[in-house]
Design a protein around this motif. Structure first.
Motif: not given
Length: 171
Positions: A64-92
């Motif tokens: 069971a893994v804590d999904g911080s990758i998805i957290h970054e996809l959501v909160y990166g744009p909301l808090r910093r204006g951009r995500s450090r994770v790309t959609w290609i990386q998240a889909l991978d």
């Protein structure tokens, strides 16, 4: 697929949802079902943020893994204006979870952050095209997987877990 099916069929579960939604309680329950809890240490890698998660997914057994990758996809744009994770990386990442006979658990309920909840819903709709997604309402649920009702359609008919892509909720 509903949560109790994921608990029985999956070797890997990635747990994610908005801040304050109650992921910790679900993660604690997963240990009772034979899952070893893994979290990435430290911050996301600056060049390859998915690398620590690939290393976690390489471990044997039920994870069971804590999904911080998805957290970054959501909160990166909301808090910093951009995500450090790309959609290609998240889909991978989602495909790696599916290849490991896994599913992504979308924990909902108990949050007042509507903007984040909407962003999570959009992210999980996209990820569901690459890995099974199970929605778990932490506010309504008792023991993991007691009941379910469809959110985006009926349970997938496919016999192999990695090919299932519909989202269901526990509630």
């Amino acid at each position: 697929m509903i949560l109790h099916q994921a608990l029985a069929q999956c070797r890997t579960l990635v747990v994610e949802g908005p801040d304050g939604v109650g992921r910790s309680a679900l993660i604690a329950q997963l240990t009772r079902h034979g899952f070893v809890i893994r979290r990435s240490r430290g911050h996301l890698h600056h060049v390859d943020p998915i690398r620590p998660y690939r290393e976690l997914l390489a471990a044997p057994g039920r994870l069971a893994v804590d999904g911080s990758i998805i957290h970054e996809l959501v909160y990166g744009p909301l808090r910093r204006g951009r995500s450090r994770v790309t959609w290609i990386q998240a889909l991978d990442f989602a495909e790696a979870v599916a290849e490991r006979d896994g599913a992504i658990i979308h924990v909902t309920g108990g949050t007042d952050d509507t903007e984040a909840a909407v962003a999570y819903e959009r992210a999980f709709r996209t990820l569901a095209q690459h890995a099974p997604v199970v929605t778990f309402d932490a506010g309504d649920a008792g023991e993991a997987g007691e009941a379910s009702r469809p959110v985006h359609g009926p349970a997938p008919p496919c016999p192999q877990l990695r090919r299932c892509t519909k989202t269901l909720t526990i509630g």
